[in-house]
Motif scaffolding. Structure first.
Motif, PDB file in Angstrom:
ATOM      1  N   HIS A   1      47.446  15.951   5.789  1.00 42.44           N
ATOM      2  CA  HIS A   1      46.554  16.779   6.424  1.00 42.44           C
ATOM      3  C   HIS A   1      45.346  16.999   5.779  1.00 42.44           C
ATOM      4  CE1 HIS A   1      45.472  19.926   9.466  1.00 42.44           C
ATOM      5  NE2 HIS A   1      46.083  18.642  10.209  1.00 42.44           N
ATOM      6  N   ARG A   2      45.547  17.531   4.648  1.00 43.21           N
ATOM      7  CA  ARG A   2      44.396  17.962   3.672  1.00 43.21           C
ATOM      8  C   ARG A   2      43.428  16.722   3.532  1.00 43.21           C
ATOM      9  NH1 ARG A   2      47.364  21.360   0.645  1.00 43.21           N
ATOM     10  NH2 ARG A   2      47.980  19.705  -0.711  1.00 43.21           N
ATOM     11  N   LEU A   3      44.060  15.708   3.175  1.00 44.02           N
ATOM     12  CA  LEU A   3      43.196  14.332   3.034  1.00 44.02           C
ATOM     13  C   LEU A   3      42.377  14.116   4.031  1.00 44.02           C
ATOM     14  CD1 LEU A   3      43.134  11.550   1.152  1.00 44.02           C
ATOM     15  CD2 LEU A   3      44.551  10.752   2.981  1.00 44.02           C
ATOM     16  N   ILE A   4      42.653  14.363   5.240  1.00 46.12           N
ATOM     17  CA  ILE A   4      41.779  13.879   6.282  1.00 46.12           C
ATOM     18  C   ILE A   4      41.072  14.923   6.989  1.00 46.12           C
ATOM     19  CG2 ILE A   4      43.395  11.539   6.757  1.00 46.12           C
ATOM     20  CD1 ILE A   4      44.163  12.920   9.147  1.00 46.12           C
ATOM     21  N   THR A   5      41.249  16.174   6.663  1.00 49.28           N
ATOM     22  CA  THR A   5      40.496  17.071   7.186  1.00 49.28           C
ATOM     23  C   THR A   5      39.535  17.676   6.278  1.00 49.28           C
ATOM     24  OG1 THR A   5      42.420  18.629   7.004  1.00 49.28           O
ATOM     25  CG2 THR A   5      42.352  17.621   9.070  1.00 49.28           C
ATOM     26  N   GLU A   6      40.027  17.975   5.238  1.00 46.42           N
ATOM     27  CA  GLU A   6      39.243  18.787   4.032  1.00 46.42           C
ATOM     28  C   GLU A   6      37.980  17.837   3.355  1.00 46.42           C
ATOM     29  OE1 GLU A   6      41.349  21.338   1.527  1.00 46.42           O
ATOM     30  OE2 GLU A   6      42.454  21.867   3.233  1.00 46.42           O
ATOM     31  N   GLU A   7      36.805  18.216   3.725  1.00 47.46           N
ATOM     32  CA  GLU A   7      35.815  17.714   2.952  1.00 47.46           C
ATOM     33  C   GLU A   7      36.104  17.648   1.315  1.00 47.46           C
ATOM     34  OE1 GLU A   7      32.836  15.395   3.288  1.00 47.46           O
ATOM     35  OE2 GLU A   7      33.368  16.448   4.936  1.00 47.46           O
TER      36      GLU A   7
END
Ligand code: ZN
Length: 149
Positions: free
Chosen positions: A94-100
């Motif tokens: 989730h972090r990989l695809i949402t956090e710049e």
């Protein structure tokens, strides 16, 4: 496009065209449905849990290439994992695809890293995470005694 991006694209297209672990599971002991109205993706996730392990993970449904490929890769990645591992992988994904700029993942996401490019397309993030939210809701809703071990 770099060769690496081509490779990522190829992996997503391959899983979208020939989804792995596709089909309902008759002896599932956890199940959930997911719907992404933004794109029209509909998925059903079927799990067979034994103790705290995901013994089998399958899905059905129809959606865009990203949602189908994501569900297909999810089934491959989560099979045989413990519930605790599944949660860690979900959070890292989730972090990989949402956090710049979330380049360095605390764990090795393996093939799931192909979805890093989705970050550039906010409308597709829901497609890529649909299967993951669905699997987490199946795990939370399951009626299985908690192990005290
Ligand atoms: Zn979609």
């Amino acid at each position: 496009m770099t060769d690496l991006e081509d490779l990522y694209q190829a992996l997503i297209l391959d899983h979208a065209k020939r989804p792995r672990n596709f089909g309902a599971l008759s002896d599932a002991n956890a199940h959930a449905e997911g719907y992404n109205p933004l794109c029209g993706d509909r998925l059903q996730l079927f799990l067979r849990l034994r103790d705290d392990k995901l013994e089998t993970v399958q899905f059905t449904g129809s959606g865009c290439a990203i949602s189908t490929a994501s569900a297909s890769l999810l089934t491959e990645v989560l099979k045989g994992k413990t519930l605790a591992d599944a949660k860690v992988i979900f959070e890292a994904f989730h972090r990989l695809i949402t956090e710049e700029g979330a380049g360095a993942s605390p764990i090795d996401l393996g093939k799931l890293a192909v979805f890093a490019g989705v970050r550039e397309f906010p409308t597709r993030v829901k497609c890529a995470t649909l299967a993951w939210h669905t699997v987490m809701s199946a795990l939370e809703g399951r009626d299985v005694p908690v192990s005290t071990e």
